[in-house]
Design an enzyme around this catalytic site. Sequence first.
Site, PDB file in Angstrom:
ATOM      1  N   ASP A 207       0.789  -1.273  -0.085  1.00  8.16           N
ATOM      2  CA  ASP A 207       0.068   0.043   0.125  1.00  8.16           C
ATOM      3  C   ASP A 207       0.840   1.377   0.151  1.00  8.16           C
ATOM      4  OD1 ASP A 207      -2.810   1.414   0.724  1.00  8.16           O
ATOM      5  OD2 ASP A 207      -1.551   1.968   2.233  1.00  8.16           O
ATOM      6  N   GLU A 257       1.458  -0.374  -5.127  1.00 10.41           N
ATOM      7  CA  GLU A 257       0.615   0.814  -5.216  1.00 10.41           C
ATOM      8  C   GLU A 257       1.451   2.011  -5.508  1.00 10.41           C
ATOM      9  OE1 GLU A 257      -3.372   2.959  -3.445  1.00 10.41           O
ATOM     10  OE2 GLU A 257      -1.959   2.321  -2.261  1.00 10.41           O
TER      11      GLU A 257
END
Length: 530
Positions: A207, A257
């Site tokens: 993330d 990401e």
Amino acid sequence: MGQPTHAQNWWRSAVIYQVYVRSFADGDGDGTGDLAGVRAKLPYLAELGVDALWFNPWYLSPMKDGGYDVADYRVIDPAFGTLAEAEKLIAEAKELSIRTLVDIVPNHVSDQHPWFRAALAQGPERELFHFRPGRGEHGELPPNDWPSQFAGSAEPVWTRLPDGTWYLHLFTPEQPDLNWAHPAVRQEHEEILRFWFERGVAGVRIDSAALLAKDPDLPDFVEGRDPHPYVDRDELHDIYRSWRTVADAYDGIFVGEVWLPDTERFARYLRPDELHTAFNFSFLSCPWDAGRLRTSIDETLAEHAPVGAPATWVLCNHDVTRTVTRYGRADSGFDFATKAFGTPTDLALGTRRARAGALLSLALPGAVYLYQGEELGLPEAEIPRDRIQDPMHFRSGGTDPGRDGCRVPLPWTADAPYAGFGGEPWLPQPSGWSAYAADLQAADPGSMLSLYRAALTIRPDFGDGPLTWLPTPEGVLAFARPGQEGRLLCVVNLADAPADLPAHSRLLLGSGPLDPQGRLPKDTAVWLRG
């Protein structure tokens, strides 16, 4: 050393299904999705034909940001189950030839994490975060002026404590940022990676992968300053090279990401000794426009080519307006800054385009990520304002509808309470939600679910070979891929008029029927055998 086997390279062309556990299936009837619910639906996922499951964070969390505020990476949140259940789920999925990826959130932790609780108690753990004195005569001003990472939010990224010091959080105050210049932070995360690889996961999604490293001086934000004080700093690459060493020991893979407009800098994360893949946000946010889509595809393939990494394709995820709704709007692209309540939507139009978009994305070379419920053609739900839970809504002052609309619990059984999800869902399901139920769609050969199942059955024939564009009229996209049994073609008509099909031997699959003259209607896609 021989060439890598197909099994070792599975991730280069995989279809990876994103599971937002809280909204997938509720096994114990408490209204929150859980691991028991996922385990019960593994046969459904196997029949769908996916290669792997990516789980959004399932760790112990106060759920101030949907689980992205992690209190303990080695504990499953009790709302979802136990670590033993997670291990069983990983093993049972593997028996069905489905691999598992877990989500790691390295930029920050929950304010309930033991490290931060110790830091608040004036412990040496303060060095593991970014604590600073304030500015102004009495330290009443934040240490710098960095903007929040939540789009549309004007709230500061610093919170002041009773002792007068401030701590940094690029997201919510409940998510303090870690200090990645401290060796203990790096060591802990490498141990977390080993912990999950040893439990059988095949990979890790990272993330906010470009945000970890911060300028140690924490200077004020200046638009265009290079290097950026907290985005895409060079120190990140040493972190991910160390992580790659850990993953290689377990044949594990990473997907990052990484939101970066600079294609050359984006590609650096995909060098052979760093991340295996990264999410392709250009394609996800692209409007339903032939020229824009072709440019996005070309640029994506070009930026991956120098490092030999496969592209990834995704139409929707847990943060983004669902495809059926987005493609049914006048502005069919996606931008966090433009989200608003009450945006007019033509769901019939959006559904036609979403069906065609599914065949387009699944025919492209690389890996595909499929967000849960997309295979059911779910629209974005309008959540009553008094039921919204997403902090993005509140940090925008109530102007942003937030991300809850794409997180509504799935409909499984049309005639069951709450459409077969389980107990009363933590987010309300709209009226008519049962019309999208998986059991109805499984029995309907024309449904979105049947389309996805058929497409995922055929997709392996596309292999991982290159893409060659074919000449077409304006508004039509057509390309060829070298299939395992001869050339395969994908044709998508985004023009206003029906389009003639290129020469072919067989129609394999269509997102909708051809017209009476055998032409491809507007907003329709087909797969052909060349």
